[in-house]
Design a protein around this motif. Structure first.
Motif, PDB file in Angstrom:
ATOM      1  N   SER A  29      46.700  49.098  55.277  1.00  0.00           N
ATOM      2  CA  SER A  29      47.935  49.680  54.749  1.00  0.00           C
ATOM      3  C   SER A  29      48.540  48.874  53.607  1.00  0.00           C
ATOM      4  O   SER A  29      49.290  49.412  52.791  1.00  0.00           O
ATOM      5  N   GLN A  30      48.210  47.573  53.507  1.00  0.00           N
ATOM      6  CA  GLN A  30      48.856  46.699  52.525  1.00  0.00           C
ATOM      7  C   GLN A  30      48.172  46.706  51.156  1.00  0.00           C
ATOM      8  O   GLN A  30      48.675  46.097  50.207  1.00  0.00           O
ATOM      9  N   VAL A  31      47.040  47.370  51.022  1.00  0.00           N
ATOM     10  CA  VAL A  31      46.264  47.333  49.780  1.00  0.00           C
ATOM     11  C   VAL A  31      46.880  48.250  48.723  1.00  0.00           C
ATOM     12  O   VAL A  31      47.406  49.319  49.035  1.00  0.00           O
ATOM     13  N   ALA A  37      33.327  42.854  49.234  1.00  0.00           N
ATOM     14  CA  ALA A  37      34.791  42.798  49.289  1.00  0.00           C
ATOM     15  C   ALA A  37      35.338  42.143  48.030  1.00  0.00           C
ATOM     16  O   ALA A  37      34.693  41.261  47.450  1.00  0.00           O
ATOM     17  N   PRO A  38      36.540  42.540  47.605  1.00  0.00           N
ATOM     18  CA  PRO A  38      37.122  41.967  46.389  1.00  0.00           C
ATOM     19  C   PRO A  38      37.659  40.550  46.550  1.00  0.00           C
ATOM     20  O   PRO A  38      37.940  39.891  45.559  1.00  0.00           O
ATOM     21  N   MET A  39      37.835  40.094  47.796  1.00  0.00           N
ATOM     22  CA  MET A  39      38.449  38.783  48.010  1.00  0.00           C
ATOM     23  C   MET A  39      37.725  38.038  49.121  1.00  0.00           C
ATOM     24  O   MET A  39      37.221  38.654  50.066  1.00  0.00           O
ATOM     25  N   ALA A  40      37.712  36.706  49.004  1.00  0.00           N
ATOM     26  CA  ALA A  40      37.088  35.856  50.015  1.00  0.00           C
ATOM     27  C   ALA A  40      37.922  34.592  50.182  1.00  0.00           C
ATOM     28  O   ALA A  40      38.713  34.221  49.311  1.00  0.00           O
ATOM     29  N   CYS A  54      40.739  39.827  40.882  1.00  0.00           N
ATOM     30  CA  CYS A  54      40.678  40.611  42.123  1.00  0.00           C
ATOM     31  C   CYS A  54      40.704  42.099  41.794  1.00  0.00           C
ATOM     32  O   CYS A  54      41.572  42.560  41.042  1.00  0.00           O
ATOM     33  N   LEU A  55      39.800  42.856  42.374  1.00  0.00           N
ATOM     34  CA  LEU A  55      39.763  44.299  42.130  1.00  0.00           C
ATOM     35  C   LEU A  55      40.998  44.992  42.681  1.00  0.00           C
ATOM     36  O   LEU A  55      41.470  45.987  42.113  1.00  0.00           O
ATOM     37  N   VAL A  56      41.499  44.513  43.817  1.00  0.00           N
ATOM     38  CA  VAL A  56      42.686  45.095  44.447  1.00  0.00           C
ATOM     39  C   VAL A  56      43.620  43.956  44.826  1.00  0.00           C
ATOM     40  O   VAL A  56      43.226  42.787  44.877  1.00  0.00           O
ATOM     41  N   TRP A  57      44.853  44.317  45.112  1.00  0.00           N
ATOM     42  CA  TRP A  57      45.827  43.347  45.588  1.00  0.00           C
ATOM     43  C   TRP A  57      46.364  43.797  46.941  1.00  0.00           C
ATOM     44  O   TRP A  57      46.215  44.961  47.342  1.00  0.00           O
ATOM     45  N   ASP A  58      47.010  42.858  47.648  1.00  0.00           N
ATOM     46  CA  ASP A  58      47.597  43.181  48.944  1.00  0.00           C
ATOM     47  C   ASP A  58      48.783  42.261  49.205  1.00  0.00           C
ATOM     48  O   ASP A  58      49.274  41.580  48.292  1.00  0.00           O
ATOM     49  N   ARG A  59      49.232  42.238  50.437  1.00  0.00           N
ATOM     50  CA  ARG A  59      50.415  41.438  50.781  1.00  0.00           C
ATOM     51  C   ARG A  59      50.218  39.959  50.460  1.00  0.00           C
ATOM     52  O   ARG A  59      51.133  39.283  49.968  1.00  0.00           O
ATOM     53  N   HIS A  60      49.033  39.433  50.728  1.00  0.00           N
ATOM     54  CA  HIS A  60      48.813  38.002  50.538  1.00  0.00           C
ATOM     55  C   HIS A  60      48.687  37.628  49.064  1.00  0.00           C
ATOM     56  O   HIS A  60      49.090  36.526  48.670  1.00  0.00           O
TER      57      HIS A  60
END
Length: 473
Positions: A102-104, A128-131, A214-220
């Motif tokens: 939901s946060q993406v 995945a876009p992030m590690a 990053c391809l996408v962002w989120d809460r972090h």
């Protein structure tokens, strides 16, 4: 042949399976996803499914997604986002599933195209876009693309929040499991694809620089973006797998900590350390009565060992953002099946202790439940967790089973700098229990004869330090 792609978005209808209301900002979080998807809508063919979690689709959800060509599904199980990913993969008949929690949200055209072209190039795997290397190397699961066949073959059912942590970055790490099956686990950025050893090397990735790779962002990513410079540095080091030590004088002990002046003792012996490692045998939930949760919170690497599965899961949740491992085992010098007795926070494998507590006027209210669990030697777990000899702190709280724990490893070989152990030989309530007090005295003698001296003793706990008690360099 064109790859068939399913995009999954998890829309939270309530905050848990019980149906409790969501925090007020969740409508904005969901709307952010919708707006960013419409602004940066992928140009490649794909199907989209909105999974309504912990509640049926309502009119507000239909209105929110009215301008998007999508279908709706429903998930009301455990396991948080991972449980939903796992459930939806059982029904997907496609080449690639791209799951977003939901946060993406999206910030640039081409994000889905990069994931799909990577899957077309490398074949079945997880992308995945992030590690992050925090706790252990893992691809972050807020947004991940994978072959549904791989998820269906994954051997663990994710039906609790604790198990979701296991899936992402602990013992059941999905990225590592995929690699062991012979498939790639790659971080995908705008400029390239990176294997495990290179996940933290590119510029501007998760918690690094401006995160524009990053391809996408989120809460972090947002928390990092908004952080002050000093906090950004700590977050980046944490993602790089570096223990970030804070001033040990600022630790916050649990209110239930039983050792008087423990903060001062830690400050005296560990204040000059730039990092540390601890092992706690008999962890309970990782907070109540804990002597180590405060150390994990400031970046110490730790191992928690707890035989009761429910308590081990609570411990994992408590420390999900700390660099610790949680093992769901009993510790004994005899490996195999072991019967333990459980009464709330009190757990023991010692029948003598159970008998003593059952007849004491202070504890005769306890009602025990027997359970069989797996027991392993402590030296095996220390090796598995990559704990080095001379580590800083060993805590043993096993209610009368201490002698078996100390027989399960060579204290003279491992030599932790400090030992905190519950020993009942000086407790008034156990003076009529010669078997228990004699066992505790043997443990006390073993520790002292290995080169330790006592610096603290009360009716329950004794603290030993190695050698003459000089502060570690």
């Amino acid at each position: 042949m064109e790859m068939s792609v399913e995009l999954i978005y998890l829309k939270m209808q309530s905050s848990s399976e019980s149906g409790s209301p969501l925090p007020a900002d969740f409508d904005n979080i969901h709307q952010r996803f919708v707006d960013s998807y419409k602004k940066f809508k992928p140009s490649i063919p794909h199907k989209m499914t909105v999974v309504c979690c912990n509640g049926e689709k309502d009119e507000a959800t239909e209105r929110m997604f009215a301008d998007i060509d999508c279908s709706f599904s429903y998930y009301n199980g455990g396991g948080w986002d991972i449980g939903a990913y796992q459930a939806i993969a059982q029904t997907m008949d496609c080449d690639l599933v791209v799951c977003c929690n939901s946060q993406v949200y999206f910030w640039k055209d081409g994000w889905l195209e990069r994931l799909v072209e990577t899957a077309e190039r490398y074949g079945p795997g997880v992308y995945a876009p992030m590690a992050s290397y925090e706790v252990s190397p893992h691809l972050r699961t807020s947004c991940m693309a994978f072959s549904p066949q791989l998820m269906r073959a994954y051997p663990y059912l994710i039906d609790s929040r604790a198990k979701a942590c296991y899936f992402e970055h602990a013992d059941w790490n999905f990225s590592a499991w995929v690699e062991r099956q012979g498939y790639p686990a790659l971080m995908v950025t705008w400029d390239s694809e990176y294997p495990r050893d290179d996940w933290r090397k590119p510029p501007n990735i998760f918690r690094k620089g401006d995160q524009s790779n990053c391809l996408v962002w989120d809460r972090h990513t947002k928390l990092y973006e908004d952080a002050e410079p000093a906090q950004k540095e700590k977050l980046e080091k944490s993602a790089d797998g570096v223990n970030v030590m804070s001033d040990i004088s600022k630790i916050v002990l649990p209110q239930t900590c039983q050792v008087e002046n423990l903060k001062e003792i830690y400050s005296q012996y560990f204040s000059r350390l730039s990092s540390g490692a601890f092992v706690e045998v008999g962890a309970f939930d990782g907070e109540t009565y804990s002597n180590t949760s405060c150390l994990a919170d400031i970046g110490w690497r730790g191992v928690y060992i707890e035989p009761v599965r429910e308590f081990a899961e609570r411990c994992l949740i408590r420390h999900q953002n700390n660099p610790v491992k949680v093992y769901n085992y009993a510790v004994s010098d005899a490996e195999g099946e072991l019967e333990i007795e459980i009464s709330d926070a009190f757990t023991t494998a010692s029948q003598s202790t159970k008998s003593a507590y059952s007849t004491s006027v202070d504890t005769d209210h306890l009602r025990f439940v027997s359970r069989k669990v797996q027991a392993v030697r402590l030296d095996r777990l220390l090796a598995d967790a990559n704990i080095n000899p001379g580590f800083e702190l060993l805590v043993v709280d096993v209610e009368g089973f201490e002698e078996s724990v100390f027989r399960s490893f060579d204290l003279g070989a491992w030599l932790p700098k400090m030992i905190i152990v519950e020993l009942c030989d000086v407790h008034p309530s156990f003076q009529n229990q010669p078997e228990l007090t004699a066992s505790a005295l043997r443990v006390r003698t073993l520790i002292s004869s290995t080169g330790y001296r006592e610096i603290y003793r009360d009716q329950i706990n004794t603290i030993f330090v190695l050698g003459n008690g000089a502060r570690p360099a």
